[in-house]
Write an enzyme that holds these catalytic residues in place. Structure first.
Site, short mmCIF file in Angstrom:
data_model
loop_
_atom_site.label_atom_id
_atom_site.label_comp_id
_atom_site.label_asym_id
_atom_site.label_seq_id
_atom_site.Cartn_x
_atom_site.Cartn_y
_atom_site.Cartn_z
N SER A 104 40.31 -8.21 -10.60
CA SER A 104 40.58 -9.63 -10.43
C SER A 104 41.94 -9.83 -9.74
O SER A 104 42.95 -9.25 -10.14
CB SER A 104 40.59 -10.32 -11.80
OG SER A 104 40.88 -11.68 -11.66
N GLY A 105 41.92 -10.66 -8.70
CA GLY A 105 43.16 -10.95 -7.96
C GLY A 105 43.39 -10.02 -6.78
O GLY A 105 44.43 -10.11 -6.12
N THR A 109 37.22 -12.61 -3.06
CA THR A 109 36.63 -13.88 -2.61
C THR A 109 37.04 -14.22 -1.19
O THR A 109 36.22 -14.63 -0.37
CB THR A 109 37.04 -15.01 -3.57
OG1 THR A 109 36.57 -14.70 -4.89
CG2 THR A 109 36.45 -16.34 -3.14
N ASN A 156 45.15 -14.68 -10.95
CA ASN A 156 44.60 -15.11 -9.66
C ASN A 156 44.42 -16.62 -9.68
O ASN A 156 43.83 -17.17 -10.60
CB ASN A 156 43.24 -14.40 -9.45
CG ASN A 156 42.64 -14.68 -8.09
OD1 ASN A 156 43.21 -15.41 -7.29
ND2 ASN A 156 41.49 -14.10 -7.84
N SER A 159 40.22 -17.34 -9.04
CA SER A 159 39.43 -16.23 -9.57
C SER A 159 37.97 -16.63 -9.71
O SER A 159 37.65 -17.70 -10.25
CB SER A 159 39.98 -15.82 -10.94
OG SER A 159 39.20 -14.78 -11.50
N SER A 160 37.07 -15.79 -9.21
CA SER A 160 35.64 -16.05 -9.37
C SER A 160 35.26 -15.79 -10.83
O SER A 160 35.40 -14.69 -11.31
CB SER A 160 34.82 -15.12 -8.47
OG SER A 160 35.09 -15.37 -7.11
N GLY A 387 35.96 -8.88 -10.60
CA GLY A 387 36.54 -7.54 -10.67
C GLY A 387 36.78 -7.09 -12.09
O GLY A 387 36.61 -7.84 -13.05
N GLU A 389 38.43 -6.38 -15.48
CA GLU A 389 39.40 -7.23 -16.18
C GLU A 389 39.89 -6.56 -17.46
O GLU A 389 39.09 -6.05 -18.26
CB GLU A 389 38.78 -8.60 -16.52
CG GLU A 389 38.50 -9.44 -15.28
CD GLU A 389 38.03 -10.84 -15.62
OE1 GLU A 389 38.05 -11.68 -14.71
OE2 GLU A 389 37.65 -11.09 -16.78
#
Length: 1010
Positions: A104-105, A109, A156, A159-160, A387, A389
């Site tokens: 994540s981050g 995306t 992020n 973040s998705s 991603g 986490e």
């Protein structure tokens, strides 16, 4: 070119490292990041480091630089891997996919958006409207899905919070024709609770901060996110994007995609409903639970198009069916009511998100596709999924997300590492095995039937009686205690980083993650009281009703127990991996350089950890030792046989392998290839690119050759057909000509004996070849017919016939009534029948004038009404001879008042009606305007045509020039004593006889109305 990048930027491809070690890998990665080079290749894999800043490397010029180029021709870039996937799809008609992975981050995306933009930019060069529409919807869908599926986390800003896999369908031209979006595990718990410093989904803040005042008023909302429990935590958080601007962009995108105004209103009414639900509070009065304040309930009912009493009852009671079929309402306590409220809010948002995705799919799906008509439909898949986490408090959502990343890493290992080495061994290649960590053992820990964590969770959820999270944890400790990648505080009492009866730890490929088991069972069962489903199904809002089809079930209906959330997610991830495995994969591996979102800080330990668990160093070793390209001999030969004289068009060798070897030897690539049992292996892309260039140069020549041969064949076929056609046409023309002559002979063979000499006989239609001959024949017949008619006319009548023909020619059909059917007498003043009282006087005077002026004949004579020089109308007599034109006074024994030489007359004007007015134009611009009066012979005779014919025939015979005759409509123009005059005709009731009346610009001839 990539390999020509300056050494100051490091190695653009990790395969080019002097030694493949973690130290050299990290040193090169850090150097390129510090120099602003965020992309680096590992063969066809792109390693991307999040720059945490805007970079000017995504414009139109950059797109053009990468369009149609090979991977190694340009510096590493997302566009390079996107173009490689597109070329593989278009050239070889193979389905491809681009897998974007990282924690994540790390920038997944943004990477997916740039890939989508590149594919949109390089397709549809002809700008076909339907293809542009599909591209717009595909691009705009990103904006909508980000608003409703992304949120700010501590790692992020965008973040998705869901997984997205998009298939883009292409036609045989390589233009997008549609697509399909799959979404995975929306983090719906974020709707009701967020970690400190994080926000709810973007859509809530965009609505509250960017919504128009009238919209917010209709939703009973205010602009402050802090006023609502579900958005209060994120109200003070700062983000890098503007919620107001993004709200306008989302509204625009929804309209472009095709959402109706009512559907958009329904979407925002649901968001408003969720915000009002969060502000509901419950209190206990005596033994019953009540909602504090009725205003929020009324707002929720209005927004969901339901009744307030039904909303209130659903929030406070649960309908239960007893064993005997009786239905009772069971009241909630405060805790149950709050739980039901939050579960309802989460379910509302989850169903809204799923409906938006399905609505977009309905717009972009490929319609009316027929493989026979439209060719093979190929696909490029783009995977942008959450991603790996690791949070301070990791719950059920993080467990599912990390399981998904384990599956994707397993796919990467399967395709890039294990399959690669297995294939070399199958093909009999000399190969030194490279060790790597296979995470299949971790995947089995989670998903193995009857033994994995998901199976243990399902077993606990299905058990009869009260099963708690702690009991589920004890069951996992019992069954998984010996697993090397699982532990808990009970299994490892000395590890104080975990709590007793709460935590367990999984040793993931990306690192150890400690999970809190609290809430696992509830989130896995994902319970929602049936009352809420029925409430929404009975809504008057068709969008809400569509989202809740299961609400139509009666409380007494027995249904199959639904699958748990973990099992549904496991099945969807297995399906996703199967989809990816059947496509040719391209990878983007994203690296997060630091935890503070700094564009300059490179955290070595953090990045090294990511490089290690992503297996990038092993990837470099396999790539460096292996081959970039492999192809079965038959397919390689089919594609490149035209580049060698020994294999084109067909080889005469024993096997395809020998023919492929001939191609390789002719290009001197012997040192860059290896021959397997069934495939050719090419080490570097340069050799393949050289073959592709040569093939591209030869294809137009071959196409021209084939076109030449085929055009020659077509021309010969066409020539033979044309010769046959011309032969048939020639014979047919001869027949048609003869048939025409036979028909003419039959029709006109006896015209001499007919009364009208064949005038009434209808001529047959001639063939085209005889059109001119037919016209001449008809003209000859008309002349012969005229000759036969004229022969029967007495010579004394020939002058009248000539005059009538002259009139017909001069008037050109513009005046219908001109006295053609009556005999013309010309000298009406000397006729005893027409002028019995004055004829003797006129005859005497005319004889005197003839002796005096020596004229030969009288062309016309008659009584007229004319305008004198005082602009008054009087009765006069008009005599026209072949020498002069005389104006006489009949009352004074035809005294000559004016004599005008006939050769001074330049023209004649008459009206198109039945009036008897005419103007004789003279060269002195003193024209004679008269209205002919009818005598006693016939009161209704038209004599204008007679004057026109007499003068026209005379001028034609004497001067060999026709007299100009003008037929006027509406008004007649002339000059009197040099001044222009305009004369019009008007019928007047009560008018006894035709007469002139003066006007401002001329005269009006007044006629009797009858």
């Amino acid at each position: 070119m990539a390999e020509l990048e300056g050494l100051e930027f490091g190695k653009s491809d990790f395969v080019l490292l002097d030694e493949v070690t973690m130290e050299q890998f990290m040193e090169n990665l850090k150097l390129r990041f510090e120099k602003g080079r965020i992309y680096t290749f590992i063969g066809e894999v792109v390693v991307s480091v999040n720059p945490y800043k805007q970079m000017d490397i995504y414009g139109k010029e950059t797109i053009e630089a990468y369009r149609g180029r090979e991977l190694y021709e340009n510096p590493p870039h997302l566009y390079a891997v996107a173009d490689a996937a597109y070329k593989a799809m278009k050239r070889r008609a193979k389905d491809t996919c681009i897998v974007i992975s990282g924690e994540s981050g790390a920038g997944k995306t943004e990477a997916s958006k740039y890939i989508m933009q590149y594919i949109a930019a390089i397709t549809n060069p002809s700008q076909r409207a339907e293809v542009e529409s599909v591209k717009n919807v595909l691009l705009k869908s990103n904006c909508v899905l980000e608003a409703f599926g992304n949120a700010k986390t501590n790692r992020n800003d965008n973040s998705s919070r869901f997984g997205k896999y998009m298939d883009i369908n292409f036609n045989f031209n390589g233009d997008p024709t549609g697509g399909h979006i799959n979404n995975y595990l929306l983090e719906k718990s974020r709707v009701v609770q967020q970690h400190p410093g994080e926000r709810n989904f973007h859509s809530f803040y965009q609505l509250l901060r960017g919504g128009a005042d009238d919209m917010l008023s209709s939703l009973h909302l205010q602009k402050d996110p802090a006023a609502y429990v579900y958005t209060r935590e994120g109200a003070v958080c700062t983000t890098s994007s503007n919620d107001g601007t993004n709200h306008k962009a989302v509204l625009s995108a929804l309209k472009v995609i095709g959402f109706t105004a009512e559907e958009i209103n329904s979407i925002y009414r649901i968001l408003g409903t969720i915000l009002h639900l969060g502000n509901l509070e419950f209190e206990t009065d005596a033994e019953t639970v009540q909602v504090v304040g009725e205003e929020s309930v009324n707002h929720i009912a209005a927004l969901t198009r339901t009744e307030p009493d039904d909303v209130n009852k659903t929030l406070l009671f649960r309908t239960v069916a007893t064993g005997g079929g009786e239905v009772i309402d069971k009241g909630h306590n405060e805790q149950e009511a709050s739980y039901g409220r939050d579960a309802f809010a989460k379910a509302l948002y989850e169903r809204l998100f799923g409906w938006i995705v399905s609505r977009i799919n309905g717009v972009i799906e490929v319609k009316n596709y027929n493989p026979v008509l439209h060719g093979k439909n190929t696909v490029i898949g783009v995977l942008d999924i959450y991603g790996f986490e690791i949070f301070d408090n990791n719950s059920f959502e993080q467990f599912c997300i990390n399981y998904c990343n384990e599956k994707l890493q397993q796919l990467f290992i399967e395709l890039i590492l294990r399959q690669e080495q297995d294939e070399y061994q199958r093909e009999g290649m000399t190969w030194q095995h490279i060790d790597y960590f296979n995470n299949q053992i971790i995947v089995d820990l989670v998903e193995q039937p009857h033994k994995g964590i998901i199976s243990i969770l399902d077993e606990a959820c299905l058990s009869v009686g009260k099963v708690t999270d702690i009991m589920c944890l004890e069951s996992m400790d019992t069954k998984l205690g010996q697993h090397p990648h699982y532990t808990s505080r009970k299994l490892c009492p000395t590890d104080k980083s975990m709590e007793f009866h709460r935590d367990f730890r999984i040793r993931h490929y990306a690192g150890d993650v400690t999970y809190s088991v609290e809430g696992f069972l509830d989130k896995n069962k994902d319970p929602l009281f049936q009352d809420f489903k029925r409430l929404m199904y009975n809504s008057a809002d068709p969008v809400l009703k569509e989202m809740w089809p299961d609400g139509q079930l009666s409380i007494t209906e027995v249904t199959k127990r639904p699958l748990t959330a973990a099992m549904l997610f496991k099945n969807s991830i297995i399906s996703l991996v199967d989809k990816l495995a059947c496509k040719e994969p391209y990878y983007v591996r994203c690296i997060k350089p630091n935890e503070v979102k700094s564009p300059v800080l490179f955290d070595d330990a953090r990045c090294q950890h990511q490089v290690a668990y992503l297996g990038l160093v092993e990837n470099v070793r396999v790539r460096r030792a292996g081959f970039a390209y492999r192809q079965p001999y038959a397919r390689f030969l089919q594609r490149y046989k035209m580049t060698c004289e020994y294999t084109w068009p067909n080889h005469l060798m024993d096997t395809d392998r020998e023919a492929v070897k001939a191609i390789i030897d002719s290009h001197e690539f012997q040192d860059d290839v290896a021959y397997g049992h069934t495939k050719l292996f090419v080490r570097t892309p340069r050799s393949l690119f050289t073959l592709e260039q040569e093939r591209s140069a030869l294809i137009p020549i071959l196409v021209l050759f084939l076109q030449k041969v085929w055009r020659g064949a077509l021309a010969r076929m066409r020539c033979r057909r044309m010769r046959a056609i011309y032969t048939i046409m020639g014979r047919y023309k001869c027949y048609k000509v003869k048939a025409h002559f036979w028909e003419v002979e039959r029709l006109f063979g006896n015209v001499r004996n007919m009364a009208d000499y064949g005038k009434s006989v209808e001529w047959p239609t001639p063939p085209a070849a005889l059109a001119q001959f037919h016209s001449i024949t008809k003209q000859l017949h008309r002349r012969w017919w005229a000759r036969q008619v004229i022969k029967n006319i007495p010579p004394s009548n020939m002058l009248e016939v000539r005059a009538k023909v002259a009139t017909l020619t001069a008037l050109r059909g513009e005046r219908v009534d001109w006295g053609c059917s009556r005999p013309w007498e010309s000298d009406y003043l000397g006729s005893a029948r027409d002028s019995p009282q004055t004829c003797s006087h006129f005859v005497r005077i005319s004889k005197e004038l003839k002796n005096k002026d020596q004229f030969n004949s009288i062309l016309f004579s008659g009584f007229v009404r004319k305008v004198n020089r005082f602009n008054k109308s009087t009765d006069r007599a008009l005599l026209i001879t072949d020498k002069h034109l005389y104006k006489m006074e009949p009352r004074k024994q035809f005294k000559v008042l004016k004599r005008v030489p006939l050769d001074s007359v330049t023209g004649l004007s008459v009206m198109s009606g039945s009036d008897q007015m005419m103007a004789l134009h003279t060269s002195a611009q003193d024209d004679v305007l008269v209205c002919l009066q009818r005598g006693e012979l016939c009161p209704n005779q038209d004599r204008v045509g007679e004057v026109v014919g007499a003068l026209s025939d005379h001028f034609t015979r004497v001067t060999n020039a026709p007299l100009e005759v003008k037929v006027c409509n509406g008004a007649l123009h002339l000059h009197m004593r040099g001044k222009p005059k305009c004369v019009t005709v008007e019928k007047k009731p009560g008018q006894a006889a035709a007469d002139f009346r003066k006007t401002r610009d001329g005269f009006i001839l007044l006629l009797p109305a009858h």
